[in-house]
Enzyme design. Structure first.
Site, PDB file in Angstrom:
ATOM      1  N   PHE A 206     104.164  43.637  44.678  1.00  0.00           N
ATOM      2  CA  PHE A 206     104.767  42.346  44.329  1.00  0.00           C
ATOM      3  C   PHE A 206     103.743  41.249  44.600  1.00  0.00           C
ATOM      4  O   PHE A 206     103.270  41.099  45.727  1.00  0.00           O
ATOM      5  CB  PHE A 206     106.042  42.069  45.142  1.00  0.00           C
ATOM      6  CG  PHE A 206     106.723  40.802  44.697  1.00  0.00           C
ATOM      7  CD1 PHE A 206     107.604  40.806  43.630  1.00  0.00           C
ATOM      8  CD2 PHE A 206     106.451  39.586  45.325  1.00  0.00           C
ATOM      9  CE1 PHE A 206     108.203  39.623  43.192  1.00  0.00           C
ATOM     10  CE2 PHE A 206     107.048  38.407  44.896  1.00  0.00           C
ATOM     11  CZ  PHE A 206     107.935  38.434  43.824  1.00  0.00           C
ATOM     12  N   ASP A 315      96.167  40.710  49.090  1.00  0.00           N
ATOM     13  CA  ASP A 315      97.282  39.752  49.049  1.00  0.00           C
ATOM     14  C   ASP A 315      97.998  39.758  50.403  1.00  0.00           C
ATOM     15  O   ASP A 315      98.787  40.643  50.706  1.00  0.00           O
ATOM     16  CB  ASP A 315      98.239  40.134  47.913  1.00  0.00           C
ATOM     17  CG  ASP A 315      99.413  39.159  47.802  1.00  0.00           C
ATOM     18  OD1 ASP A 315      99.510  38.254  48.642  1.00  0.00           O
ATOM     19  OD2 ASP A 315     100.227  39.326  46.876  1.00  0.00           O
ATOM     20  N   LYS A 346     103.634  31.751  52.713  1.00  0.00           N
ATOM     21  CA  LYS A 346     104.723  32.074  53.656  1.00  0.00           C
ATOM     22  C   LYS A 346     104.447  31.538  55.063  1.00  0.00           C
ATOM     23  O   LYS A 346     104.443  30.336  55.256  1.00  0.00           O
ATOM     24  CB  LYS A 346     104.949  33.583  53.660  1.00  0.00           C
ATOM     25  CG  LYS A 346     105.486  34.065  52.283  1.00  0.00           C
ATOM     26  CD  LYS A 346     106.327  35.286  52.416  1.00  0.00           C
ATOM     27  CE  LYS A 346     106.717  35.873  51.104  1.00  0.00           C
ATOM     28  NZ  LYS A 346     108.111  35.711  50.777  1.00  0.00           N
ATOM     29  N   THR A 370      97.396  19.493  40.299  1.00  0.00           N
ATOM     30  CA  THR A 370      97.504  18.102  40.767  1.00  0.00           C
ATOM     31  C   THR A 370      97.455  18.006  42.294  1.00  0.00           C
ATOM     32  O   THR A 370      96.576  17.371  42.865  1.00  0.00           O
ATOM     33  CB  THR A 370      98.803  17.446  40.257  1.00  0.00           C
ATOM     34  OG1 THR A 370      98.831  17.530  38.853  1.00  0.00           O
ATOM     35  CG2 THR A 370      98.895  15.989  40.700  1.00  0.00           C
TER      36      THR A 370
END
Ligand SMILES: Cc1ncc(COP(=O)(O)O)c(C=O)c1O
Length: 488
Positions: A206, A315, A346, A370
């Site tokens: 995931f 990851d 997280k 941005t």
């Protein structure tokens, strides 16, 4: 309130500040307390209200965040839950930690929040120093560059882009010389400007729900169905037999099987179509079922990447910032050299990724959006890192994790038809049930008894407490789980 063993020099001023803000942080309860059905009437009424204005089927409970404290989540009905899921594993210090409350009790912090800057265009004057002193100070070994981002998926998206830029620069032998054909074709999404390259991921992975990230997510169809996706390859991730020490031969062969498939895919893709520029992997697959792989698996994976000229992206969105008992999950693997890119979010409170200087793009605006993060989050993260040091939270995680894992092993023996395959590191633990139905019943019964837990994969329950979860919390969790299993 919170017990801080060694009083750091700033603690008195923190307490003073929190008091002067007239913020009351309730004492952490001794144990959970559930007074209504779960969800209670208030949560149900709010759910129906929310569901009338958005698809809210994923909502489980509404929080009373003013009254949440430490490891305890308080819902809108006043029920107090021991929280072992902590906002999908994203709360490093639990609820209303005094140091985090105090961090915003000054005008500099408030102004950072209000005057949110476009960080890659008008960063605050103290931004380079903050990145160095806060983020890079905790970076994995040899990672000298860092970018902040908004969320996990966004961090993965940009790490993939960095890997593609690096790969193409290697192919053309320069980071700078784009051909006119490349400049034209990228505008119509065609090669060579938009090259046929891929990121390879693993079954069960995931990596988020944005489009690039989603193409590498392989956990559940609900995340992917109906969305166009890149035709990128997927390799098998080891599925071990448990207990690990009794199944070493099988598990080594499982590593071998998966690594052979990785090599085969890289080789085929290089010769035929859409070469793989990067491999992305979680230190422990989380959403996909808490599947772990051995240090040897990761060492060989890195070796294959190096041999094939492919970037290795680790990851750490869910494993980063301490829950495995080390700051970074991949520190458990003794990799001979650092990975190429490491993503985080997280518990780090800001998204982003670390990388080696080799991966720095030659031009600005290639890794960009941005806000590109949020300076206000770094103010909080600074306090999180300070608490990790002063409260020795990595040791806390290791100790509480040991109690939890031993206790789960005991329960596994006692209730062998209900729970099995206890696994994980630190407090980043999981176990399986025989079926999804039994798993869901256990999770619901835990909730009725005052424990908020999470599920993952087909039939697993995952534990994701905050770093302040101590041995006494572990014992409360185990007692309640035992009661639930007894009455199953
Ligand atoms: C390993 C991993 N990567 C990426 C993500 C995506 O993060 P976000 O939900 O913040 O986009 C998650 C989220 O659960 C994750 O666990």
């Amino acid at each position: 309130m919170f017990r801080i063993k060694k009083v750091p020099e700033n603690v008195l001023s923190v307490i003073k500040l929190v008091r002067s803000m007239s913020v009351t942080v309730p004492k952490e309860p001794e144990k959970p307390s559930v007074k209504t059905s779960v969800p209670g009437p208030k949560s149900l009424q709010l759910l129906s209200e929310l569901n009338s204005i958005q698809q809210a089927q994923s909502v489980q409970l509404f929080g009373d965040y003013d009254n949440c404290t430490g490891n305890y989540f308080v819902d809108a009905d006043g029920n107090q839950f021991l929280d072992v899921f902590t906002q999908i594993s994203s709360s490093p210090l639990g609820y209303n930690h005094p140091a985090l409350l105090a961090a915003y009790a000054n005008s500099h912090a408030l102004k950072s929040l209000i005057n949110r800057s476009a960080l890659l265009v008008f960063p605050p004057a103290d931004w380079p120093e903050k990145l160095k002193k806060i983020l890079l100070a905790k970076a994995p070994h040899c990672m000298t560059n860092v970018y902040t981002m908004m969320c996990g998926a966004c961090s993965l998206e940009n790490a993939y882009k960095c890997a593609f830029f690096w790969y193409r620069a290697k192919q053309r032998g320069s980071k700078l010389d784009f051909t006119p054909e490349e400049l034209n074709t990228c505008m119509v999404n065609q090669p060579p400007g938009s090259p046929d390259l891929a990121v390879m991921s693993f079954w069960g992975a995931f990596h988020g729900r944005a489009f690039g990230a989603l193409s590498t997510t392989r956990s559940k169809w609900i995340h992917k169905i109906d969305c166009p996706a890149f035709d990128w390859p997927v390799a098998p991730f080891p599925r071990y037999q448990y207990p690990l020490h009794e199944n070493q031969l099988y598990n080594r062969q499982e590593d071998q099987r998966c690594l052979e498939e990785v090599s085969k895919i890289l080789d085929t893709r290089l010769r035929c179509c859409r070469p793989v520029a990067a491999i992305v992997v979680e230190p422990i697959q989380s959403e996909g079922g808490d599947n772990e792989a051995s240090p040897e698996f990761f060492q060989c994976l890195q070796q294959i990447c190096k041999q094939m000229g492919v970037a290795l992206i680790i990851d750490e969105v869910q494993t980063g910032c301490g829950p495995t008992g080390k700051m970074w999950g991949h520190e458990h693997f003794n990799l001979p050299s650092p990975p190429d890119l490491v993503t985080f979010s997280k518990k780090m409170l800001t998204g982003g990724f670390f990388t080696t200087s080799e991966f720095k793009p030659a031009q600005g605006y290639r890794i960009f959006n941005t806000w590109s993060g949020d300076p206000g989050k770094l103010i909080l993260l600074d306090e999180v890192f300070r608490a990790i040091e002063h409260e020795k939270l990595l040791t806390t995680v290791q100790q509480a994790g040991k109690v939890l894992k031993n206790g789960l092993h005991e329960l596994e023996k006692e209730f062998s038809t209900a729970i099995m395959r206890v696994r994980g590191r630190g407090t980043f633990l999981a176990f399986c049930s025989p079926t999804a139905k039994v798993r869901d019943k256990i999770n619901n019964d835990l909730r009725k008894n005052g424990v908020l837990g999470g599920i993952c994969g087909e039939k697993s329950i995952r534990l994701r407490p905050a770093l302040i979860f101590k041995e006494r919390h572990a014992n409360i969790y185990l007692d309640i789980l035992r009661k639930v299993l007894k009455n199953l």
